[in-house]
Motif scaffolding. Structure first.
Motif, PDB file in Angstrom:
ATOM      1  N   UNK A 253       0.846  -1.193   0.000  1.00 33.95           N
ATOM      2  CA  UNK A 253       0.000   0.000   0.000  1.00 33.95           C
ATOM      3  C   UNK A 253       0.876   1.236   0.000  1.00 33.95           C
ATOM      4  N   UNK A 254       0.558   2.219  -0.861  1.00 33.77           N
ATOM      5  CA  UNK A 254       1.382   3.405  -1.042  1.00 33.77           C
ATOM      6  C   UNK A 254       1.067   4.430   0.044  1.00 33.77           C
ATOM      7  N   UNK A 255       2.110   4.832   0.803  1.00 36.68           N
ATOM      8  CA  UNK A 255       1.981   5.918   1.774  1.00 36.68           C
ATOM      9  C   UNK A 255       2.409   7.237   1.150  1.00 36.68           C
ATOM     10  N   UNK A 256       3.429   7.200   0.341  1.00 31.42           N
ATOM     11  CA  UNK A 256       3.949   8.415  -0.280  1.00 31.42           C
ATOM     12  C   UNK A 256       4.533   8.059  -1.644  1.00 31.42           C
ATOM     13  N   UNK A 257       4.311   8.939  -2.608  1.00 34.29           N
ATOM     14  CA  UNK A 257       4.768   8.718  -3.982  1.00 34.29           C
ATOM     15  C   UNK A 257       5.218  10.053  -4.533  1.00 34.29           C
TER      16      UNK A 257
ATOM     17  N   UNK B   2       5.356   5.213 -13.256  1.00 28.87           N
ATOM     18  CA  UNK B   2       4.433   4.103 -13.029  1.00 28.87           C
ATOM     19  C   UNK B   2       3.124   4.250 -13.792  1.00 28.87           C
ATOM     20  N   UNK B   3       2.762   5.441 -14.227  1.00 31.46           N
ATOM     21  CA  UNK B   3       1.475   5.641 -14.891  1.00 31.46           C
ATOM     22  C   UNK B   3       1.287   4.753 -16.124  1.00 31.46           C
ATOM     23  N   UNK B   4       2.313   4.577 -17.017  1.00 33.95           N
ATOM     24  CA  UNK B   4       2.103   3.672 -18.173  1.00 33.95           C
ATOM     25  C   UNK B   4       1.826   2.235 -17.754  1.00 33.95           C
ATOM     26  N   UNK B   5       2.313   1.852 -16.559  1.00 35.20           N
ATOM     27  CA  UNK B   5       2.102   0.481 -16.105  1.00 35.20           C
ATOM     28  C   UNK B   5       0.752   0.359 -15.394  1.00 35.20           C
ATOM     29  N   UNK B   6       0.406   1.409 -14.635  1.00 39.33           N
ATOM     30  CA  UNK B   6      -0.807   1.344 -13.801  1.00 39.33           C
ATOM     31  C   UNK B   6      -2.078   1.360 -14.637  1.00 39.33           C
ATOM     32  N   UNK B   7      -2.167   2.311 -15.553  1.00 37.32           N
ATOM     33  CA  UNK B   7      -3.345   2.477 -16.386  1.00 37.32           C
ATOM     34  C   UNK B   7      -4.615   2.538 -15.530  1.00 37.32           C
TER      35      UNK B   7
ATOM     36  N   UNK C 135      -5.556   0.587 -13.027  1.00 35.91           N
ATOM     37  CA  UNK C 135      -5.511   0.036 -11.674  1.00 35.91           C
ATOM     38  C   UNK C 135      -5.240   1.083 -10.617  1.00 35.91           C
ATOM     39  N   UNK C 136      -4.806   2.286 -10.996  1.00 37.37           N
ATOM     40  CA  UNK C 136      -4.487   3.315 -10.023  1.00 37.37           C
ATOM     41  C   UNK C 136      -3.143   3.055  -9.389  1.00 37.37           C
ATOM     42  N   UNK C 137      -2.747   3.965  -8.470  1.00 40.37           N
ATOM     43  CA  UNK C 137      -1.433   3.875  -7.845  1.00 40.37           C
ATOM     44  C   UNK C 137      -1.539   3.632  -6.353  1.00 40.37           C
ATOM     45  N   UNK C 138      -2.609   2.973  -5.914  1.00 38.92           N
ATOM     46  CA  UNK C 138      -2.807   2.771  -4.481  1.00 38.92           C
ATOM     47  C   UNK C 138      -1.885   1.703  -3.915  1.00 38.92           C
TER      48      UNK C 138
END
Length: 584
Positions: free
Chosen positions: A31-35, A43-48, A50-53
């Motif tokens: 789980x992402x606390x800070x990005x 990461x955006x091209x990979x996440x699409x 699914x989001x970055x949570x």
């Protein structure tokens, strides 16, 4: 005054957000606390969708092993993985965007992880370029001598052939060691390799200055390479005259002619060199190399340890030899070869002649288009291309069969001995002695009535050949020294050779009736042979006076056109019958 902790934290946050690398603080489950922004961009091209949570969920398509690595890491803190490469599939990349991510994962404490994400695309490309360059260099370098190899020479010659004509020209020197196979057989592969390394060093050292590179910009330089086995090539660029290239060739040959020290042995290995001047009508690099190679073969055929310059007529001769080789292979398969027999007569003490003393087997070729091809046109080519062994085995087998047929038909009137020539290829062939034993058994040939003939240069050549000769004698076969007087041995060393008969060369016999010197040589040979219990045969007798001289000198047997030309099997039987009638 102590710094405000809130100010320090703010500074850290500002650093993280401005850092040129992607940073993500996550929980143990991902789980992402800070990005920071850079991590978001990567990461955006990979996440699409699914989001970055959750970082592990985002990276699952390209790095599914991260959760397992984090779970397996039991230390309180430390590096879980570093520089893990993750290649993005084509549907996750954009022009100019990252294609490979590098991921590092660190454990901060029991609950928190820190991920570092960078774009490794350029780094991977540089590594691939470096690897490709190393592979190209390795593919163009000979592993043993560290010289450029054939591929490097072909590339360089391709550029030289394609460039516009100029006042300066290039030359190609193609070299082959004259006795490498014998040295390699004697000293083993390690000794042969050591010799090749020394040859390479001497070639480099003979160039001025020593170099393995041609400067394309200046049009000068030299390239020394090993192109395979015991073959070396030197490319000289910027040459003003053919004579300059020939001087370089002479300098290299002089350096290579000096003795080598290999495994405690002093070894002499001459070199044959062919020189091709410029393109000389060649369309590509391979043809230039072929021209130089053809000249090298001509130098070797001329005796070796020399250089020859390529001429167009050499190519025509090489093409003719290639045609003969191909047709000879077909002739062996289609039984176009046959054997003829030249009588060897006994020179009796009372002045009589024993016409059934023996015969010598000689191979002939009945070509379907050109008729009978003389041996001089194909025996040498058979030796060069490795067919002489098969040719010799054919003659041996056919001769034994014919000899037994004559015995069955003529009884005591048949020839009592048949002589067959041997080649080095046969003597050096593994298991060949067993092949001879099988031929004797299959044909029923008595071994004591078979005489195998070797030239004196072959018999005196090395220990391995003499060992094979002793093995043949152990079978009960007789051995003859052919063409005595033309090779390396002498009367003083005749006792060292395991032979029963000495055949005096025709060059002595042809002048026996006109030259006192040659009569003395024949007489000396006969006396030494007799003292060793050896018989003698005078070859090439063509006149009555020559026959009278060799008989007077004590030769036991004679052979030549004066008695008979070589005859097919049926012709030999007729010849024997005619002389039997005369005697009766």
């Amino acid at each position: 005054m102590l710094p405000d902790p809130s100010d320090a934290y703010e500074a850290l946050v500002q650093f993280l957000y401005r850092a040129p690398i992607g940073l993500a603080q996550i929980a143990r489950d991902g789980a992402v606390d800070m990005l920071n922004p850079m991590a978001s961009n990567l990461l955006m091209p990979v996440a699409r969708s699914s989001g970055l949570d959750n970082l592990f969920t985002v990276l699952a398509p390209i790095a599914p092993q991260l959760p397992e690595l984090a779970l397996a890491f039991t230390e309180p803190s430390g590096v879980i993985c570093e520089g893990l490469r993750a290649t993005l599939p084509p549907d996750m990349t954009a022009p100019g965007g990252p294609q490979v991510l590098a991921i590092s994962l660190m454990k901060l404490d029991a609950e928190r992880l820190m991920a570092v994400i960078t774009d490794a695309t350029l780094e991977v490309q540089r590594e691939q370029e470096t690897l490709s360059r190393r592979l190209r260099n390795a593919a163009r370098t000979d592993a043993l001598t560290r010289m450029p190899n054939r591929e490097a020479v072909r590339e360089q010659l391709g550029r030289l052939v394609a460039r516009p004509a100029s006042n300066a020209e290039f030359a190609v020197l193609f070299m082959n060691c004259d006795r490498f196979r014998q040295i390699n057989d004697t000293l083993g592969q390690a000794g042969g390799d050591a010799l090749l390394v020394q040859v390479a060093d001497r070639i480099r050292g003979a160039l001025r200055p020593p170099n393995d590179r041609i400067d394309s910009a200046s049009g000068t330089g030299q390239l020394a390479a090993r192109v395979g086995g015991d073959e070396f090539v030197v490319v000289l660029d910027g040459m003003r005259s053919r004579e300059d290239a020939e001087r370089v060739a002479g300098r290299i040959l002089d350096a290579l002619a000096l003795p080598y020290r290999i495994q405690g042995h002093e070894v002499v290995c001459g070199t044959s060199l062919g020189l091709a001047w410029g393109a000389e009508g060649a369309r590509d690099a391979d043809q230039v190399l072929r021209n130089a190679g053809i000249a090298m073969v001509e130098a070797k055929r001329a005796g070796g340890a020399r250089h020859l310059v390529f001429e167009t007529a050499m190519r025509e001769r090489a093409e003719h030899r290639a045609d003969i080789e191909a047709e000879l292979r077909q002739a062996l398969a289609e039984e176009q070869l046959f054997v003829v027999y030249q009588p060897v007569v006994g020179l009796l003490a009372d002045g009589g002649t024993d016409h059934a003393a023996g015969v010598e087997a000689l191979v002939r070729w009945r070509h379907p288009n050109r008729g009978i091809v003389p041996p001089i046109e194909f025996i040498g080519i058979a030796e060069e291309c490795g067919l002489i062994g098969a040719l010799g085995d054919f003659v041996l087998e056919r001769s034994c069969r014919d000899f037994m047929d004559w015995r069955a038909r003529l009884g005591s009137g048949a020839p009592r001995l048949i002589a067959v020539n041997l080649s080095r290829a046969q003597l050096g062939q593994p298991g060949w002695i067993d092949s001879v034993r099988r031929i004797l058994q299959a044909s029923g040939m008595p071994p004591e009535q078979l005489q195998l003939e070797v030239t004196e240069s072959l018999a005196a050549q090395d220990h391995c050949i003499q060992q094979r000769l002793h093995e043949l004698k152990a079978l009960g076969i007789q051995l003859a020294l052919d063409d005595f007087g033309t090779g390396y041995s002498s009367l003083s060393s005749l006792h060292l050779l395991p032979v029963d008969t000495v055949k005096i060369d025709r060059s002595f016999v042809s002048q026996a009736d006109t030259s006192h010197h040659h009569r003395v040589l024949i007489e000396a040979t006969v006396k030494v042979a007799q003292s060793l219990g050896m018989k003698t045969v005078a070859e090439g007798i063509e006149t009555q006076s020559q026959a009278d001289v060799v008989r007077a000198q004590g030769c036991a047997k004679g052979q030549g056109y004066f008695y008979s030309r070589p005859l097919p099997s049926d012709g030999l039987l007729e010849w024997l019958a005619s002389h039997e009638e005369v005697a009766a």
